[in-house]
Design a protein around this motif. Structure first.
Motif, mmCIF file in Angstrom:
data_model
loop_
_atom_site.group_PDB
_atom_site.id
_atom_site.type_symbol
_atom_site.label_atom_id
_atom_site.label_comp_id
_atom_site.label_asym_id
_atom_site.label_seq_id
_atom_site.Cartn_x
_atom_site.Cartn_y
_atom_site.Cartn_z
ATOM 1 N N ALA A 72 0.845 -1.199 0.000
ATOM 2 C CA ALA A 72 0.000 0.000 0.000
ATOM 3 C C ALA A 72 0.877 1.246 0.000
ATOM 4 C CB ALA A 72 -0.916 0.010 1.221
ATOM 5 N N LEU A 73 0.327 2.316 -0.510
ATOM 6 C CA LEU A 73 1.011 3.602 -0.521
ATOM 7 C C LEU A 73 1.193 4.098 0.919
ATOM 8 C CD1 LEU A 73 1.940 5.684 -2.738
ATOM 9 C CD2 LEU A 73 -0.232 6.862 -2.319
ATOM 10 N N PRO A 74 2.373 4.632 1.267
ATOM 11 C CA PRO A 74 2.537 5.174 2.622
ATOM 12 C C PRO A 74 1.471 6.227 2.928
ATOM 13 C CG PRO A 74 4.652 5.058 1.494
ATOM 14 C CD PRO A 74 3.609 4.726 0.472
ATOM 15 N N PHE A 75 0.985 6.235 4.174
ATOM 16 C CA PHE A 75 -0.125 7.111 4.545
ATOM 17 C C PHE A 75 0.168 8.578 4.243
ATOM 18 C CE2 PHE A 75 -2.561 9.655 7.607
ATOM 19 C CZ PHE A 75 -3.840 9.176 7.361
ATOM 20 N N ASP A 76 1.401 9.029 4.527
ATOM 21 C CA ASP A 76 1.721 10.448 4.335
ATOM 22 C C ASP A 76 1.942 10.807 2.873
ATOM 23 O OD1 ASP A 76 4.099 8.986 4.219
ATOM 24 O OD2 ASP A 76 5.307 10.686 4.889
ATOM 25 N N ARG A 77 1.971 9.834 1.955
ATOM 26 C CA ARG A 77 2.104 10.118 0.532
ATOM 27 C C ARG A 77 0.790 9.894 -0.202
ATOM 28 N NH1 ARG A 77 4.202 13.397 0.986
ATOM 29 N NH2 ARG A 77 4.701 13.651 -1.220
ATOM 30 N N ALA A 78 -0.255 9.495 0.508
ATOM 31 C CA ALA A 78 -1.560 9.294 -0.112
ATOM 32 C C ALA A 78 -2.257 10.637 -0.301
ATOM 33 C CB ALA A 78 -2.410 8.371 0.757
ATOM 34 N N PHE A 79 -3.226 10.684 -1.205
ATOM 35 C CA PHE A 79 -4.037 11.874 -1.424
ATOM 36 C C PHE A 79 -5.225 11.862 -0.464
ATOM 37 C CE2 PHE A 79 -2.134 10.786 -5.553
ATOM 38 C CZ PHE A 79 -1.416 11.950 -5.803
ATOM 39 N N TYR A 80 -5.705 13.046 -0.114
ATOM 40 C CA TYR A 80 -6.861 13.133 0.774
ATOM 41 C C TYR A 80 -7.786 14.251 0.309
ATOM 42 C CZ TYR A 80 -4.074 16.916 2.844
ATOM 43 O OH TYR A 80 -3.317 18.054 3.026
ATOM 44 N N GLY A 81 -9.047 14.148 0.715
ATOM 45 C CA GLY A 81 -10.039 15.147 0.346
ATOM 46 C C GLY A 81 -10.544 15.892 1.567
ATOM 47 N N GLY A 82 -11.263 16.968 1.321
ATOM 48 C CA GLY A 82 -11.802 17.773 2.412
ATOM 49 C C GLY A 82 -10.782 18.748 2.963
ATOM 50 N N GLY A 83 -11.196 19.497 3.981
ATOM 51 C CA GLY A 83 -10.295 20.442 4.625
ATOM 52 C C GLY A 83 -10.385 21.843 4.062
ATOM 53 N N ALA A 84 -9.612 22.743 4.649
ATOM 54 C CA ALA A 84 -9.676 24.167 4.304
ATOM 55 C C ALA A 84 -9.216 24.466 2.891
ATOM 56 C CB ALA A 84 -8.832 24.964 5.302
ATOM 57 N N ASN A 85 -8.387 23.596 2.308
ATOM 58 C CA ASN A 85 -7.865 23.833 0.962
ATOM 59 C C ASN A 85 -8.340 22.778 -0.032
ATOM 60 O OD1 ASN A 85 -6.278 26.104 1.789
ATOM 61 N ND2 ASN A 85 -4.773 24.689 2.637
ATOM 62 N N GLY A 86 -9.378 22.031 0.338
ATOM 63 C CA GLY A 86 -9.900 20.997 -0.537
ATOM 64 C C GLY A 86 -11.388 21.173 -0.789
ATOM 65 N N ILE A 87 -12.134 20.079 -0.669
ATOM 66 C CA ILE A 87 -13.593 20.126 -0.806
ATOM 67 C C ILE A 87 -14.132 20.571 0.543
ATOM 68 C CG2 ILE A 87 -15.627 18.900 -1.603
ATOM 69 C CD1 ILE A 87 -13.372 18.957 -3.624
ATOM 70 N N ARG A 88 -14.519 21.831 0.651
ATOM 71 C CA ARG A 88 -14.702 22.464 1.958
ATOM 72 C C ARG A 88 -15.985 22.095 2.704
ATOM 73 N NH1 ARG A 88 -12.690 28.140 -0.436
ATOM 74 N NH2 ARG A 88 -13.071 26.949 -2.359
ATOM 75 N N GLY A 89 -16.833 21.276 2.105
ATOM 76 C CA GLY A 89 -18.000 20.799 2.826
ATOM 77 C C GLY A 89 -17.679 19.674 3.798
ATOM 78 N N TRP A 90 -16.414 19.197 3.803
ATOM 79 C CA TRP A 90 -16.015 18.079 4.640
ATOM 80 C C TRP A 90 -14.755 18.425 5.433
ATOM 81 C CZ3 TRP A 90 -18.425 17.732 0.114
ATOM 82 C CH2 TRP A 90 -19.501 16.826 -0.015
ATOM 83 N N LEU A 91 -14.602 17.767 6.554
ATOM 84 C CA LEU A 91 -13.369 17.889 7.312
ATOM 85 C C LEU A 91 -12.229 17.239 6.542
ATOM 86 C CD1 LEU A 91 -14.625 17.007 10.915
ATOM 87 C CD2 LEU A 91 -14.269 19.281 9.921
ATOM 88 N N ILE A 92 -11.015 17.572 6.905
ATOM 89 C CA ILE A 92 -9.855 16.987 6.239
ATOM 90 C C ILE A 92 -9.879 15.469 6.403
ATOM 91 C CG2 ILE A 92 -8.330 17.225 8.239
ATOM 92 C CD1 ILE A 92 -6.117 17.992 6.236
#
Length: 206
Positions: free
Chosen positions: A78-98
């Motif tokens: 599996a891809l290392p957790f800190d190199r994976a992509f994530y959604g949400g948060g202040a600079n992402g899809i802002r309707g969701w938490l990071i």
């Protein structure tokens, strides 16, 4: 503005392993003193632009498109957790938490594939205060997940930005229009309870 990055881990080591005497395991991965080396390739890119409206110098339209993909190689499950992509948060899809979007059955909130886009209408009220109406769409997935387009997340909201000259303070509030984290029949805003997110940040999101 166009930003791109390409990173890899373990590719060259895998090629040189027979020459320098590193061991390989049953999965074809390289081991050093019994510890497997992480093997992956990761691509990431974004394009953002701000347009000044001719009708009003105080109005600007800003947008950003981001995409990314990663693949693991031999010997890496599996891809290392800190190199994976994530959604949400202040600079992402802002309707969701990071890390509130996407992922697979084993690891919620991260993935190895990302696509999102954001659009903002920014209006300057004073030298220090700007308001913004925005919308975001996108998600993160794992490569083998089905129905990626049906799992797109939509949110829209309003933001207030206060410019202190040495940094810009931002608060954005968004509601979810389409929530792929819910079951079918409960995803659209008219089908379930109102939900969203509030985010604080420094600087514009893009």
């Amino acid at each position: 503005k166009i930003l791109t990055s390409i990173e890899w881990s373990g590719q060259l080591t895998g090629l040189l392993a027979p020459v320098i005497g590193f061991d390989t395991n049953e999965n074809g991965g390289v081991e050093v003193n019994g510890v497997p080396l992480i093997n992956y390739i990761r691509l990431d890119a974004s394009w953002s632009k701000t347009l000044q409206l001719k009708s009003n110098d105080a109005d600007k339209i800003a947008f950003r498109i981001r995409t990314g993909s990663a693949w693991v190689g031999k010997g890496t499950d599996a891809l290392p957790f800190d190199r994976a992509f994530y959604g949400g948060g202040a600079n992402g899809i802002r309707g969701w938490l990071i890390r509130g979007l996407g992922g697979g059955e084993d690891l919620i909130g991260v993935g190895d594939l990302r696509l999102d886009a954001s659009l903002e209408h920014r209006k300057v009220l004073t030298d220090a205060v700007t308001i913004a109406a925005f919308s975001d769409v996108g998600n993160v997935w794992v490569h083998d997940s089905p129905n990626k387009l049906k799992d797109l997340a939509f949110s829209m909201g309003l933001g207030l930005r206060y410019d202190l000259e040495f940094f810009l303070f931002r608060i954005d509030a968004a509601i979810r229009l389409h929530d792929p984290t819910q079951n079918q029949g409960q995803r659209w805003i008219v089908q379930g309870p109102l939900n969203g997110g509030v985010h604080f940040g420094l600087g514009h999101p893009f």
